[in-house]
Design a protein around this motif. Structure first.
Motif, PDB file in Angstrom:
ATOM      1  N   THR A  52     -26.266  -1.434  44.067  1.00 56.88           N
ATOM      2  CA  THR A  52     -26.310  -1.875  42.406  1.00 56.88           C
ATOM      3  C   THR A  52     -25.976  -3.342  42.091  1.00 56.88           C
ATOM      4  OG1 THR A  52     -25.765  -1.116  40.001  1.00 56.88           O
ATOM      5  CG2 THR A  52     -24.214  -1.078  42.032  1.00 56.88           C
ATOM      6  N   SER A  73     -21.898   0.487  36.936  1.00 55.96           N
ATOM      7  CA  SER A  73     -22.288   1.580  37.845  1.00 55.96           C
ATOM      8  C   SER A  73     -21.855   1.666  39.195  1.00 55.96           C
ATOM      9  CB  SER A  73     -23.601   1.671  37.654  1.00 55.96           C
ATOM     10  OG  SER A  73     -24.364   0.584  38.481  1.00 55.96           O
ATOM     11  N   GLY A  83     -19.033   2.304  40.519  1.00 53.08           N
ATOM     12  CA  GLY A  83     -18.216   3.867  40.900  1.00 53.08           C
ATOM     13  C   GLY A  83     -19.198   4.853  41.415  1.00 53.08           C
ATOM     14  N   THR A  84     -20.416   4.672  41.135  1.00 55.19           N
ATOM     15  CA  THR A  84     -21.376   5.615  41.644  1.00 55.19           C
ATOM     16  C   THR A  84     -21.516   5.360  43.361  1.00 55.19           C
ATOM     17  OG1 THR A  84     -22.597   5.820  39.539  1.00 55.19           O
ATOM     18  CG2 THR A  84     -23.787   6.451  41.607  1.00 55.19           C
ATOM     19  N   TYR A  85     -21.220   4.130  43.649  1.00 62.71           N
ATOM     20  CA  TYR A  85     -21.544   3.722  44.838  1.00 62.71           C
ATOM     21  C   TYR A  85     -20.418   3.510  45.760  1.00 62.71           C
ATOM     22  CZ  TYR A  85     -26.280   3.128  43.171  1.00 62.71           C
ATOM     23  OH  TYR A  85     -27.545   3.232  42.563  1.00 62.71           O
ATOM     24  N   TRP A 105     -15.816   3.546  46.230  1.00 56.19           N
ATOM     25  CA  TRP A 105     -14.367   4.041  46.053  1.00 56.19           C
ATOM     26  C   TRP A 105     -13.550   2.538  46.115  1.00 56.19           C
ATOM     27  CZ3 TRP A 105     -13.560   8.470  44.708  1.00 56.19           C
ATOM     28  CH2 TRP A 105     -14.347   9.663  45.322  1.00 56.19           C
ATOM     29  N   HIS A 112     -11.778   3.694  40.952  1.00 58.79           N
ATOM     30  CA  HIS A 112     -12.158   5.034  41.317  1.00 58.79           C
ATOM     31  C   HIS A 112     -11.719   5.395  42.716  1.00 58.79           C
ATOM     32  CE1 HIS A 112     -15.341   4.840  38.290  1.00 58.79           C
ATOM     33  NE2 HIS A 112     -15.389   3.662  38.395  1.00 58.79           N
ATOM     34  N   LYS A 148     -19.968   9.019  48.049  1.00 57.23           N
ATOM     35  CA  LYS A 148     -20.670   8.245  47.142  1.00 57.23           C
ATOM     36  C   LYS A 148     -22.222   8.266  47.197  1.00 57.23           C
ATOM     37  CE  LYS A 148     -17.068   7.127  44.351  1.00 57.23           C
ATOM     38  NZ  LYS A 148     -16.739   7.485  43.088  1.00 57.23           N
ATOM     39  N   GLN A 149     -22.934   7.610  46.300  1.00 52.90           N
ATOM     40  CA  GLN A 149     -24.262   7.366  46.655  1.00 52.90           C
ATOM     41  C   GLN A 149     -24.606   6.213  47.700  1.00 52.90           C
ATOM     42  OE1 GLN A 149     -26.988   9.169  45.114  1.00 52.90           O
ATOM     43  NE2 GLN A 149     -25.385  10.580  44.794  1.00 52.90           N
ATOM     44  N   ASN A 191     -26.669   2.781  49.487  1.00 53.86           N
ATOM     45  CA  ASN A 191     -27.476   1.818  49.087  1.00 53.86           C
ATOM     46  C   ASN A 191     -28.857   2.077  49.330  1.00 53.86           C
ATOM     47  OD1 ASN A 191     -27.864   1.375  51.909  1.00 53.86           O
ATOM     48  ND2 ASN A 191     -27.180  -0.875  51.369  1.00 53.86           N
ATOM     49  N   TYR A 227     -23.693   4.267  53.385  1.00 54.20           N
ATOM     50  CA  TYR A 227     -22.758   4.840  52.426  1.00 54.20           C
ATOM     51  C   TYR A 227     -21.257   3.813  52.739  1.00 54.20           C
ATOM     52  CZ  TYR A 227     -25.111   9.253  52.008  1.00 54.20           C
ATOM     53  OH  TYR A 227     -26.110  10.208  51.846  1.00 54.20           O
TER      54      TYR A 227
END
Length: 535
Positions: free
Chosen positions: A425, A430, A432-434, A436, A440, A451-452, A454, A459
């Protein structure tokens, strides 16, 4: 010269003129590497690694499915199991197929393969009978055996006469090649020559140059002497012979020049076998993700970076593979149980081990001579690992540490072009979606891959733990390579860390952010790693 080695590359082929490399479904492989012996006085340093590296040629260059090749390492490679796997090849290979066999370990004049239980050698007759029973169109057998040279003083005579450890003479390889029509045998040295390894290679000299020719597209094309976009076995042999001669006096041998000129190992007029989907390597347990070739702008392109992220420059990279996640405690334990926690590097003039297991932040423990993750931390990224330990792990697993350019290219990769500010991203809102990171994190590392990913499917490229790179630290990019290579010139005592960590703010998780923080001999609670492999 470290523990003396000599490498025997036995390449077998049943040949009508000009034999191309069959497809992955018609190719089989067996890789045997024995560094640990019974008795331990016979132990070698890199034979198991040699076998793993050859398996990368089978998997990543030729595209074999894991069901089409097997790896036997150290204690797994006892006599009965080697016999069983030779039988497996006899059952599986069909007319029209190709078989590759690679062996790295000790050898004797009439026993080219010395198994883990060294009192029971694999005889020449056993091998020639197996070759005669394999139904493949052509068979490629590569063995890496140790010459006795410096073993006499290791107290091995009670178990085995060290003077008997030797190589295969040209006369013997010609004799063995007659076991089946089309057999070609290539060795790293004549039977009475010492064949060595170099510390810088961490391989046998012959094996190192063989893998360069087989795996590195630049070297492969250079070896194509008649420039017909095909690499024959004989062309590979000539290239390896020349490279070995520059390092030492070894003289690689080949049993039949004429026949080897008809065996095509690879061709550039056909689509390559570069794997387009993530793949789990059975030897290491690592899932590897393909990163396509391409160009990108390296450095701060968003205007909020540091001076050491400048000046920006266009970097062009060849395709490579990268481990899908950071190396976990469980994965690192496999390495430690194979190699031990060895001493390498210094910190404050004191020697250090690959992993600072004494630190309370380390999530690996040793009990009863075995390394294991602490309860609940098996799938967390390994920490407290030094740069030397990270490098050693990657080499053991058949790869290497990423260069800064490879790391940033993979982290910032954006489908459709351009680059992401963070891994996955360009918006910190955003992130924190991807990742730590400080906002977060719960003040600790987290299991990898939660997490999500890329855009490449990687990861935790941002956050969780910082990741060691191969490069020396430089204050900016002036004079940096533009072809993706690691930048290792200069006088900096530091190595580069990338990606940010669980206890760092979002700005440190930017794809272009680069840090050093600590010396390469210092493991920290936020130092981790991931691996790359170049096809």
């Amino acid at each position: 010269m470290k523990t003396t080695l000599f490498t025997i590359a036995l390449l077998l082929a049943i040949i009508p003129p000009v034999l191309s490399q069959p497809g992955p479904g018609n190719t089989w492989g067996l890789c045997i590497g024995i560094s640990e012996y019974s008795p331990t006085d016979l132990n070698l340093d890199w034979a198991d690694k040699d076998a793993i590296e050859f398996s990368t040629f089978l998997r990543y260059k030729l595209g074999l499915d894991e069901s089409h090749y097997r790896i036997l390492k150290d204690r797994e490679a006892y006599s009965e199991k080697i016999d069983d796997h030779l039988g497996w090849l006899m059952l599986k290979a069909k007319p029209g197929d190709r078989v590759y066999i690679f062996y790295a370990g000790h050898g004797k004049p009439n026993s080219p393969i010395l198994p883990y239980n060294s009192d029971v050698a694999i005889s020449k007759k056993t091998i020639t009978d197996a070759l005669a029973g394999i139904k493949a169109r052509d068979i490629i057998f590569i063995a890496d055996a140790c010459y006795s040279g410096k073993l006499a003083g290791r107290g091995t005579r009670d178990a085995i006469d060290a003077k008997e450890l030797t190589g295969l003479s040209r006369g013997l390889i010609v004799q063995m090649a007659k076991a089946k029509k089309g057999t070609v045998i290539m060795t790293s040295a004549d039977g009475i020559q010492e064949a060595g390894e170099l510390v810088a290679y961490e391989n046998g000299i012959f094996t190192y140059h063989l893998m360069q020719v087989l795996m590195n597209d630049t070297y492969s094309r250079e070896a194509d002497s008649n420039k017909d976009s095909k690499l024959t076995l004989y062309e590979a042999y000539q290239a390896v012979f020349s490279a070995v001669q520059k390092d030492c006096e070894q003289q690689p041998q080949i049993s039949d020049e004429k026949l080897s000129k008809d065996i095509v190992l690879m061709s550039w007029d056909m689509p390559g076998p570069f794997i387009r989907q993530p793949y789990t390597d059975p030897a290491t347990g690592l899932t590897l993700v393909p990163v396509p070739a391409g160009s990108f702008t390296m450095g701060d392109t968003f205007g909020d970076g540091k001076d050491y992220e400048k000046p920006t420059q266009t970097v062009s990279l060849s395709a490579f593979y990268m481990s899908q996640t950071e190396i976990t405690n469980a994965q690192f334990c496999r390495f430690l149980n194979a190699k031990g926690n060895q001493t390498e590097g210094e910190l404050s003039d004191k020697s250090v081990t690959w992993l600072d297991i004494s630190d309370s932040d380390c999530r690996i423990e040793k009990s009863g001579g075995s390394f294991s993750p602490k309860s609940g931390y098996g799938d967390h990224p390994v920490v407290e690992v030094t740069w030397y330990g990270a490098r050693a792990y990657c080499r053991w697993a058949g790869g290497r540490l990423p260069s800064e350019a490879e790391w940033e290219y993979a982290a910032s990769y954006k489908k459709g072009g351009g680059k992401h500010k963070y891994a996955g991203t360009s918006s910190e809102a955003s992130l924190g979606t991807y990742a730590w990171y400080d906002d977060h994190r719960d003040s600790k590392t987290h299991p990898v891959g939660k997490k999500q990913p890329n855009d490449l499917g990687l990861y935790d490229m941002s956050g969780n733990v910082y990741e060691w790179c191969q490069d020396d630290w430089h204050e900016n990019y002036k004079g940096a390579p533009t072809d993706g290579r690691a930048w290792e010139t200069g006088d900096s005592p530091y190595r580069v860390l990338r990606g940010g960590g669980w206890d760092y703010y979002g700005q440190y998780c930017r794809s272009s952010n680069r840090d050093y923080f600590t010396f390469p001999g210092h493991g920290r609670h936020f130092n981790g790693l991931r691996l790359v492999l170049v096809p």
